[in-house]
Design a protein around this motif. Sequence first.
Motif, mmCIF file in Angstrom:
data_model
loop_
_atom_site.group_PDB
_atom_site.id
_atom_site.type_symbol
_atom_site.label_atom_id
_atom_site.label_comp_id
_atom_site.label_asym_id
_atom_site.label_seq_id
_atom_site.Cartn_x
_atom_site.Cartn_y
_atom_site.Cartn_z
ATOM 1 N N ASN A 127 0.832 -1.210 0.000
ATOM 2 C CA ASN A 127 0.000 0.000 0.000
ATOM 3 C C ASN A 127 0.863 1.255 0.000
ATOM 4 O O ASN A 127 0.601 2.192 -0.745
ATOM 5 N N LYS A 132 2.138 1.651 -3.376
ATOM 6 C CA LYS A 132 1.069 1.904 -4.348
ATOM 7 C C LYS A 132 0.556 3.332 -4.260
ATOM 8 O O LYS A 132 0.263 3.954 -5.261
ATOM 9 N N TYR A 133 0.438 3.843 -3.033
ATOM 10 C CA TYR A 133 -0.164 5.161 -2.862
ATOM 11 C C TYR A 133 0.877 6.262 -2.665
ATOM 12 O O TYR A 133 0.559 7.330 -2.173
ATOM 13 N N ASP A 145 4.673 6.357 4.646
ATOM 14 C CA ASP A 145 4.897 6.836 3.273
ATOM 15 C C ASP A 145 4.686 8.340 3.201
ATOM 16 O O ASP A 145 4.160 8.957 4.120
ATOM 17 N N VAL A 157 -10.799 4.369 -0.804
ATOM 18 C CA VAL A 157 -10.978 5.821 -0.809
ATOM 19 C C VAL A 157 -11.286 6.226 -2.247
ATOM 20 O O VAL A 157 -10.582 5.806 -3.162
ATOM 21 N N GLN A 171 -9.127 6.947 -5.874
ATOM 22 C CA GLN A 171 -7.803 6.300 -5.875
ATOM 23 C C GLN A 171 -7.887 5.050 -6.723
ATOM 24 O O GLN A 171 -8.323 4.006 -6.251
ATOM 25 N N GLY A 211 -6.088 -2.319 -6.770
ATOM 26 C CA GLY A 211 -6.113 -3.150 -5.554
ATOM 27 C C GLY A 211 -7.441 -3.870 -5.416
ATOM 28 O O GLY A 211 -8.399 -3.593 -6.133
ATOM 29 N N THR A 212 -7.474 -4.796 -4.467
ATOM 30 C CA THR A 212 -8.697 -5.588 -4.291
ATOM 31 C C THR A 212 -9.605 -5.000 -3.210
ATOM 32 O O THR A 212 -10.765 -5.371 -3.104
ATOM 33 N N GLY A 213 -9.066 -4.104 -2.386
ATOM 34 C CA GLY A 213 -9.871 -3.577 -1.279
ATOM 35 C C GLY A 213 -9.955 -4.565 -0.123
ATOM 36 O O GLY A 213 -10.737 -4.392 0.801
ATOM 37 N N GLY A 257 -6.882 -5.935 1.293
ATOM 38 C CA GLY A 257 -5.574 -5.999 1.951
ATOM 39 C C GLY A 257 -5.619 -5.674 3.440
ATOM 40 O O GLY A 257 -5.066 -6.404 4.264
ATOM 41 N N LEU A 258 -6.308 -4.587 3.789
ATOM 42 C CA LEU A 258 -6.319 -4.181 5.194
ATOM 43 C C LEU A 258 -7.272 -5.036 6.023
ATOM 44 O O LEU A 258 -7.068 -5.205 7.227
HETATM 45 P P1 ADP Z 1 -6.444 -1.989 -1.812
HETATM 46 O O1 ADP Z 1 -6.247 -3.335 -2.397
HETATM 47 O O2 ADP Z 1 -7.491 -1.172 -2.534
HETATM 48 O O3 ADP Z 1 -5.177 -1.256 -1.586
HETATM 49 P P2 ADP Z 1 -6.642 -2.131 1.088
HETATM 50 O O4 ADP Z 1 -7.618 -2.833 1.961
HETATM 51 O O5 ADP Z 1 -5.210 -2.513 1.214
HETATM 52 O O6 ADP Z 1 -7.148 -2.305 -0.393
HETATM 53 O O7 ADP Z 1 -6.773 -0.572 1.342
HETATM 54 C C1 ADP Z 1 -8.059 0.033 1.359
HETATM 55 C C2 ADP Z 1 -7.992 1.468 0.863
HETATM 56 O O8 ADP Z 1 -7.280 2.272 1.803
HETATM 57 C C3 ADP Z 1 -7.234 1.629 -0.437
HETATM 58 O O9 ADP Z 1 -8.057 1.393 -1.545
HETATM 59 C C4 ADP Z 1 -6.775 3.072 -0.360
HETATM 60 O O10 ADP Z 1 -7.826 3.911 -0.787
HETATM 61 C C5 ADP Z 1 -6.563 3.287 1.138
HETATM 62 N N1 ADP Z 1 -5.123 3.174 1.521
HETATM 63 C C6 ADP Z 1 -4.515 2.081 2.040
HETATM 64 N N2 ADP Z 1 -3.219 2.320 2.318
HETATM 65 C C7 ADP Z 1 -2.999 3.600 1.969
HETATM 66 C C8 ADP Z 1 -1.830 4.463 2.008
HETATM 67 N N3 ADP Z 1 -0.645 4.022 2.450
HETATM 68 N N4 ADP Z 1 -1.975 5.749 1.566
HETATM 69 C C9 ADP Z 1 -3.168 6.199 1.127
HETATM 70 N N5 ADP Z 1 -4.297 5.441 1.048
HETATM 71 C C10 ADP Z 1 -4.207 4.158 1.456
#
Ligand code: ADP
Length: 287
Positions: free
Chosen positions: A162, A165-166, A222, A242, A245, A249-251, A253-254
Amino acid sequence: RYWRAFVRPLKDDDVRELVVMLRDETDAKRTERMRADFLANASHELRTPLASLAGFVETLRTHAKDDAAARDKFLAIMAEQAGRMTRLIGDLLSLSRIELNEHVPPSGVVDLAQTVQDVVDGTRPLTAERGVTVEVETGEGPFTVTGDRDQLVQVIQNLLDNALKYSPDGKAVRVRIERAATLEAARAASGREGWVALSLLSPDASPQQAAGQAFVAVRVTDEGRGMARQHLPRLSERFYRVEGQKSGGTGLGLAIVKHIVNRHRGGVLVESAEGQGTTFSAYLPAA
Ligand code: ADP
């Protein structure tokens, strides 16, 4: 709340006296609803790339049949969509596996400093290509935790993915490993002006901290776009992203991070400021 009522006569043939039992089924209803929502979301997420694939197959069979340039372009998009479906299914399988044994505490001993280094080494080709540097800082050890190594690799990998990616090309990502005397101390130590901090675990899933339990924290910072306050509480929901953006991604990960850390009876903290960056910290009980 959702109540179910059971009514029956006190005696078989006498309806002047009734027994009324009420059962509170709110939690069961909520779980049922969450399952239904999850299935609907997962189906929708899978159908989008599938519809795109089907559309391009049709175009390739008809309009683009004799157009070599269009064919190459469409095939590249199709490969990307197929990759997206593969990632989605992989993450869905991971999530269901993690949930299955979430109540079984892990029993291995893992050196987090070594694990972080291994994950960071694995991202070198990508970071070199994008001109992003990943710096690893190590405080004073030891950094051993009781855990499941494969799952902890997944936590670090998802947070690092992440951050990369961001973040815009050319920016730095920092991964810091440190010890914290208690979870509260770890949280208090991380406050930065103008940044909003929030725990990603729900309060009832927060670790019941044994007295004297120390934690090892992996903090991934980051210099990317950060997030507005209102997004933070929803980040670990499945498929939450969010807006605006586009990341591929799959949404999930977290959500995966949250469940793994939950199983380890640790904590996850997100701190972010719009336009400045984000820090995700995973706290794991020290061995
Ligand atoms: P994804 O596969 O979309 O990255 P995650 O569950 O990992 O799914 O993250 C959910 C959302 O949180 C992301 O789509 C992104 O919008 C936001 N996000 C996660 N990590 C970051 C980061 N380091 N900086 C900014 N936005 C982030």
